[in-house]
Design a protein around this motif. Structure first.
Motif, PDB file in Angstrom:
ATOM      1  N   ASP A 104      29.614 -27.826  -7.000  1.00 34.44           N
ATOM      2  CA  ASP A 104      30.610 -28.332  -7.388  1.00 34.44           C
ATOM      3  C   ASP A 104      31.180 -27.755  -8.681  1.00 34.44           C
ATOM      4  O   ASP A 104      30.565 -26.827  -9.107  1.00 34.44           O
ATOM      5  CB  ASP A 104      30.216 -29.813  -7.618  1.00 34.44           C
ATOM      6  CG  ASP A 104      28.961 -30.042  -8.595  1.00 34.44           C
ATOM      7  OD1 ASP A 104      28.732 -28.887  -9.357  1.00 34.44           O
ATOM      8  OD2 ASP A 104      28.407 -30.930  -8.743  1.00 34.44           O
TER       9      ASP A 104
ATOM     10  N   GLN B 189      28.622 -21.460  -3.483  1.00 35.75           N
ATOM     11  CA  GLN B 189      29.165 -22.860  -3.027  1.00 35.75           C
ATOM     12  C   GLN B 189      28.752 -23.739  -4.117  1.00 35.75           C
ATOM     13  O   GLN B 189      27.336 -23.750  -4.781  1.00 35.75           O
ATOM     14  CB  GLN B 189      28.842 -23.258  -1.760  1.00 35.75           C
ATOM     15  CG  GLN B 189      27.664 -23.392  -1.371  1.00 35.75           C
ATOM     16  CD  GLN B 189      27.507 -24.064   0.302  1.00 35.75           C
ATOM     17  OE1 GLN B 189      27.722 -25.198   0.526  1.00 35.75           O
ATOM     18  NE2 GLN B 189      27.166 -23.115   0.958  1.00 35.75           N
TER      19      GLN B 189
ATOM     20  N   VAL C 288      38.365 -30.093  -1.265  1.00 40.82           N
ATOM     21  CA  VAL C 288      37.363 -28.825  -1.290  1.00 40.82           C
ATOM     22  C   VAL C 288      38.201 -27.611  -1.426  1.00 40.82           C
ATOM     23  O   VAL C 288      39.164 -27.451  -1.030  1.00 40.82           O
ATOM     24  CB  VAL C 288      36.405 -28.850  -0.086  1.00 40.82           C
ATOM     25  CG1 VAL C 288      35.578 -27.437  -0.111  1.00 40.82           C
ATOM     26  CG2 VAL C 288      35.523 -30.089   0.106  1.00 40.82           C
TER      27      VAL C 288
ATOM     28  N   TYR D  62      34.312 -30.048  -4.748  1.00 45.58           N
ATOM     29  CA  TYR D  62      33.504 -28.892  -4.250  1.00 45.58           C
ATOM     30  C   TYR D  62      34.257 -27.777  -3.980  1.00 45.58           C
ATOM     31  O   TYR D  62      35.383 -27.617  -3.632  1.00 45.58           O
ATOM     32  CB  TYR D  62      32.549 -29.459  -2.886  1.00 45.58           C
ATOM     33  CG  TYR D  62      31.331 -28.669  -2.662  1.00 45.58           C
ATOM     34  CD1 TYR D  62      30.260 -29.307  -3.378  1.00 45.58           C
ATOM     35  CD2 TYR D  62      31.453 -27.563  -1.729  1.00 45.58           C
ATOM     36  CE1 TYR D  62      29.100 -28.637  -2.908  1.00 45.58           C
ATOM     37  CE2 TYR D  62      29.977 -27.145  -1.350  1.00 45.58           C
ATOM     38  CZ  TYR D  62      28.849 -27.467  -2.111  1.00 45.58           C
ATOM     39  OH  TYR D  62      27.798 -26.985  -1.648  1.00 45.58           O
TER      40      TYR D  62
ATOM     41  N   GLN E 238      37.353 -35.946   0.263  1.00 43.61           N
ATOM     42  CA  GLN E 238      37.105 -35.012  -0.622  1.00 43.61           C
ATOM     43  C   GLN E 238      38.228 -33.934  -0.675  1.00 43.61           C
ATOM     44  O   GLN E 238      39.001 -33.739   0.294  1.00 43.61           O
ATOM     45  CB  GLN E 238      35.843 -33.911   0.023  1.00 43.61           C
ATOM     46  CG  GLN E 238      34.449 -34.734  -0.546  1.00 43.61           C
ATOM     47  CD  GLN E 238      33.250 -33.718  -0.325  1.00 43.61           C
ATOM     48  OE1 GLN E 238      33.461 -32.738   0.806  1.00 43.61           O
ATOM     49  NE2 GLN E 238      32.412 -33.464  -0.926  1.00 43.61           N
TER      50      GLN E 238
END
Ligand code: ATP
Ligand code: MG
Length: 233
Positions: free
Chosen positions: A216, A214, A30, A202, A28
């Protein structure tokens, strides 16, 4: 891959983090956002052992790394491109790149100088120049290359494109997108919402030492006045 749970941290008697929770899955990208002084840098300092948490737990691939020293966390596979870049001004580009070699993690997919030079051809051209003769953008490329040469499981960038010209910013984001496409897990702090939204899986918003939001990128876009509320822009 990385899990930070209920992280509290302080500088002396001044508490800065009040229970930060954060999670990254393998592969990911982030993003961590938030206005100045909210605790983003302190969060990555806690993760990398530079400002050990006063309480809370940090695990990397299920292993508790909360009390490890910075170099041990580096060897466990976390590399930081720090705010302000902190390259060695009186070492050459090549020397800067190999300076962290002894903290390399052994992997099957090793980063090499050549691979870094392929990623940032400008560094190859300037391999023998001193660190302080580089532009801000080149210094950031150098800091990223140096971090990659430790073969990180997790690459963290604190202010990935701060203070850089738009074209260089774009180049850095392209590189991050390319690294992500190769499977590199990345945690990036940046204030550049538009570029970030293209590649981030994210995002977290840090507000006064806590995670205030928090989600996406879709959820971010669906949040009314997101930038005004959380980033003050
Ligand atoms: N070495 C230090 N000693 C004391 N207080 C500090 C120290 N470093 C940061 N702080 C304080 O901790 C708080 C959080 O700082 P931090 O650097 O984590 O914020 P940040 O979100 O990274 O901000 P920025 O966007 O400006 O980089 C701020 O109030 C800051 O003044
Ligand atoms: Mg910061």
């Amino acid at each position: 891959m990385l899990k930070a749970e209920n992280i509290h941290a302080a500088y002396g008697s001044s508490q800065v983090l009040f229970g930060v929770d954060l999670e990254l899955r393998e592969g990911q990208l982030v993003a961590m956002m938030g206005r100045n002084g909210m605790g983003k840098t302190t969060t990555v300092r806690a993760i990398t052992g530079l400002t050990p948490p006063s309480s809370g737990t940090i695990t990397l691939d299920g292993r508790d790394v909360t009390r490890l020293k910075p170099h041990q966390i580096g060897q466990a596979g976390v590399a930081l491109v720090p705010e302000g870049r902190q390259i060695f001004p009186t070492l050459t580009v090549r020397e800067n790149l190999i300076a962290t070699e002894r903290h390399r993690r052994e992997t099957t997919q090793q980063w090499t100088l050549e691979r870094v030079f392929d990623l940032f051809p400008r560094l190859r051209e300037r391999a023998s120049q001193m660190g302080d003769s580089l532009s801000g953008g080149e210094q950031q490329m150098l800091a990223i290359g140096r971090a990659l040469l430790t073969n990180p499981r997790l690459l963290i960038l604190d202010e990935a494109t701060e203070g850089l010209a738009p074209l260089i910013r774009h180049e850095i984001w392209e590189v991050l997108a390319g690294l992500k496409a190769e499977g590199q897990t990345i945690l990036v702090i940046d204030k550049n919402l538009d570029e970030m939204a293209v590649v981030a899986d994210y995002a977290y918003v840090v507000l006064k030492g806590r995670i205030a939001w928090q989600g996406d990128v879709e959820a971010m876009r669906a949040t009314p006045d997101f930038a005004e509320t959380y980033l003050g822009v």
